[in-house]
Design a protein around this motif. Structure first.
Motif, PDB file in Angstrom:
ATOM      1  N   ASP A   7      36.980  40.702  -9.580  1.00 22.68           N
ATOM      2  CA  ASP A   7      36.551  39.518 -10.335  1.00 22.68           C
ATOM      3  C   ASP A   7      36.161  38.364  -9.417  1.00 22.68           C
ATOM      4  O   ASP A   7      35.912  37.267  -9.872  1.00 22.68           O
ATOM      5  CB  ASP A   7      37.601  39.082 -11.351  1.00 22.68           C
ATOM      6  N   SER A   8      36.070  38.621  -8.124  1.00 22.36           N
ATOM      7  CA  SER A   8      35.700  37.579  -7.169  1.00 22.36           C
ATOM      8  C   SER A   8      34.350  37.891  -6.531  1.00 22.36           C
ATOM      9  O   SER A   8      34.223  38.848  -5.754  1.00 22.36           O
ATOM     10  CB  SER A   8      36.763  37.467  -6.072  1.00 22.36           C
ATOM     11  N   GLN A   9      33.354  37.089  -6.879  1.00 20.87           N
ATOM     12  CA  GLN A   9      32.019  37.288  -6.307  1.00 20.87           C
ATOM     13  C   GLN A   9      32.053  37.127  -4.788  1.00 20.87           C
ATOM     14  O   GLN A   9      31.368  37.848  -4.065  1.00 20.87           O
ATOM     15  CB  GLN A   9      31.039  36.289  -6.932  1.00 20.87           C
ATOM     16  N   SER A  10      32.875  36.214  -4.292  1.00 20.74           N
ATOM     17  CA  SER A  10      32.995  36.005  -2.845  1.00 20.74           C
ATOM     18  C   SER A  10      33.548  37.246  -2.155  1.00 20.74           C
ATOM     19  O   SER A  10      33.068  37.656  -1.092  1.00 20.74           O
ATOM     20  CB  SER A  10      33.910  34.813  -2.554  1.00 20.74           C
ATOM     21  N   ALA A  11      34.568  37.853  -2.748  1.00 21.59           N
ATOM     22  CA  ALA A  11      35.158  39.061  -2.160  1.00 21.59           C
ATOM     23  C   ALA A  11      34.157  40.209  -2.149  1.00 21.59           C
ATOM     24  O   ALA A  11      34.089  40.980  -1.188  1.00 21.59           O
ATOM     25  CB  ALA A  11      36.412  39.461  -2.926  1.00 21.59           C
ATOM     26  N   ILE A  12      33.362  40.316  -3.203  1.00 22.24           N
ATOM     27  CA  ILE A  12      32.338  41.362  -3.266  1.00 22.24           C
ATOM     28  C   ILE A  12      31.322  41.167  -2.148  1.00 22.24           C
ATOM     29  O   ILE A  12      30.958  42.112  -1.451  1.00 22.24           O
ATOM     30  CB  ILE A  12      31.650  41.379  -4.649  1.00 22.24           C
ATOM     31  N   GLN A  13      30.871  39.932  -1.952  1.00 25.25           N
ATOM     32  CA  GLN A  13      29.893  39.660  -0.897  1.00 25.25           C
ATOM     33  C   GLN A  13      30.477  39.917   0.489  1.00 25.25           C
ATOM     34  O   GLN A  13      29.788  40.446   1.369  1.00 25.25           O
ATOM     35  CB  GLN A  13      29.373  38.221  -1.008  1.00 25.25           C
ATOM     36  N   LEU A  14      31.733  39.557   0.706  1.00 23.07           N
ATOM     37  CA  LEU A  14      32.383  39.836   1.991  1.00 23.07           C
ATOM     38  C   LEU A  14      32.468  41.336   2.251  1.00 23.07           C
ATOM     39  O   LEU A  14      32.284  41.789   3.372  1.00 23.07           O
ATOM     40  CB  LEU A  14      33.790  39.247   2.019  1.00 23.07           C
ATOM     41  N   ALA A  15      32.758  42.089   1.189  1.00 16.61           N
ATOM     42  CA  ALA A  15      32.883  43.537   1.350  1.00 16.61           C
ATOM     43  C   ALA A  15      31.535  44.187   1.638  1.00 16.61           C
ATOM     44  O   ALA A  15      31.456  45.148   2.408  1.00 16.61           O
ATOM     45  CB  ALA A  15      33.486  44.153   0.088  1.00 16.61           C
ATOM     46  N   LYS A  16      30.469  43.672   1.050  1.00 14.83           N
ATOM     47  CA  LYS A  16      29.152  44.276   1.216  1.00 14.83           C
ATOM     48  C   LYS A  16      28.414  43.797   2.463  1.00 14.83           C
ATOM     49  O   LYS A  16      27.560  44.506   2.982  1.00 14.83           O
ATOM     50  CB  LYS A  16      28.281  43.971  -0.001  1.00 14.83           C
ATOM     51  N   ASN A  17      28.721  42.587   2.950  1.00 13.35           N
ATOM     52  CA  ASN A  17      27.973  41.999   4.050  1.00 13.35           C
ATOM     53  C   ASN A  17      28.811  42.007   5.326  1.00 13.35           C
ATOM     54  O   ASN A  17      29.758  41.232   5.454  1.00 13.35           O
ATOM     55  CB  ASN A  17      27.583  40.564   3.694  1.00 13.35           C
ATOM     56  N   PRO A  18      28.479  42.845   6.300  1.00 16.54           N
ATOM     57  CA  PRO A  18      29.278  42.953   7.515  1.00 16.54           C
ATOM     58  C   PRO A  18      29.048  41.841   8.538  1.00 16.54           C
ATOM     59  O   PRO A  18      29.631  41.849   9.605  1.00 16.54           O
ATOM     60  CB  PRO A  18      28.838  44.301   8.092  1.00 16.54           C
ATOM     61  N   HIS A  26      39.654  35.083   9.430  1.00 15.62           N
ATOM     62  CA  HIS A  26      40.995  35.476   9.030  1.00 15.62           C
ATOM     63  C   HIS A  26      41.011  36.797   8.249  1.00 15.62           C
ATOM     64  O   HIS A  26      42.081  37.265   7.870  1.00 15.62           O
ATOM     65  CB  HIS A  26      41.607  34.382   8.157  1.00 15.62           C
ATOM     66  N   VAL A  27      39.858  37.400   7.992  1.00 18.79           N
ATOM     67  CA  VAL A  27      39.781  38.596   7.166  1.00 18.79           C
ATOM     68  C   VAL A  27      40.596  39.723   7.796  1.00 18.79           C
ATOM     69  O   VAL A  27      40.493  40.005   8.984  1.00 18.79           O
ATOM     70  CB  VAL A  27      38.312  39.024   6.961  1.00 18.79           C
ATOM     71  N   ASP A  28      41.390  40.343   6.959  1.00 13.76           N
ATOM     72  CA  ASP A  28      42.312  41.382   7.381  1.00 13.76           C
ATOM     73  C   ASP A  28      41.579  42.704   7.659  1.00 13.76           C
ATOM     74  O   ASP A  28      40.454  42.912   7.231  1.00 13.76           O
ATOM     75  CB  ASP A  28      43.337  41.601   6.255  1.00 13.76           C
ATOM     76  N   VAL A  29      42.266  43.596   8.340  1.00 14.70           N
ATOM     77  CA  VAL A  29      41.733  44.931   8.647  1.00 14.70           C
ATOM     78  C   VAL A  29      41.394  45.687   7.364  1.00 14.70           C
ATOM     79  O   VAL A  29      40.452  46.478   7.335  1.00 14.70           O
ATOM     80  CB  VAL A  29      42.770  45.729   9.474  1.00 14.70           C
ATOM     81  N   LYS A  30      42.112  45.396   6.258  1.00 12.90           N
ATOM     82  CA  LYS A  30      41.841  46.075   4.989  1.00 12.90           C
ATOM     83  C   LYS A  30      40.406  45.861   4.535  1.00 12.90           C
ATOM     84  O   LYS A  30      39.792  46.756   3.978  1.00 12.90           O
ATOM     85  CB  LYS A  30      42.810  45.580   3.915  1.00 12.90           C
ATOM     86  N   CYS A  31      39.869  44.676   4.782  1.00 14.81           N
ATOM     87  CA  CYS A  31      38.493  44.385   4.384  1.00 14.81           C
ATOM     88  C   CYS A  31      37.517  45.256   5.166  1.00 14.81           C
ATOM     89  O   CYS A  31      36.531  45.727   4.631  1.00 14.81           O
ATOM     90  CB  CYS A  31      38.173  42.914   4.583  1.00 14.81           C
TER      91      CYS A  31
END
Length: 77
Positions: A7-18, A26-31
């Motif tokens: 439900d977070s557009q920001s999280a989706i963009q972070l996941a798709k854009n390397p 600060h993004v964790d290794v999980k990302c």
């Protein structure tokens, strides 16, 4: 292919854009794992509206109506 709802557009963009951004240092290794899985086409990520996100039941204190709605979305209500 499994779909991960978010439900977070920001999280989706972070996941798709390397691309690295100063604000994401600060993004964790999980990302990074999620990015790799998305790149390998082993998982899809999709936007879900906050009001339809059943995970809120497990992550937030909710008013009773919202709690009942999330339970119904999970099929336990």
């Amino acid at each position: 292919m499994p779909v991960l709802h978010c439900d977070s557009q920001s999280a989706i963009q972070l996941a798709k854009n390397p691309v690295f951004h100063a604000k994401t240092k600060h993004v964790d290794v999980k990302c990074h794992f999620i990015r790799e899985v998305l790149e390998d086409k082993r998982l899809q990520i999709a936007k879900i509206h906050t009001t339809e996100n059943p995970a809120d039941l497990l992550t937030k204190g909710l008013p009773s109506k919202r709690f009942a709605h999330c339970r119904a979305l999970m099929g336990i209500g």
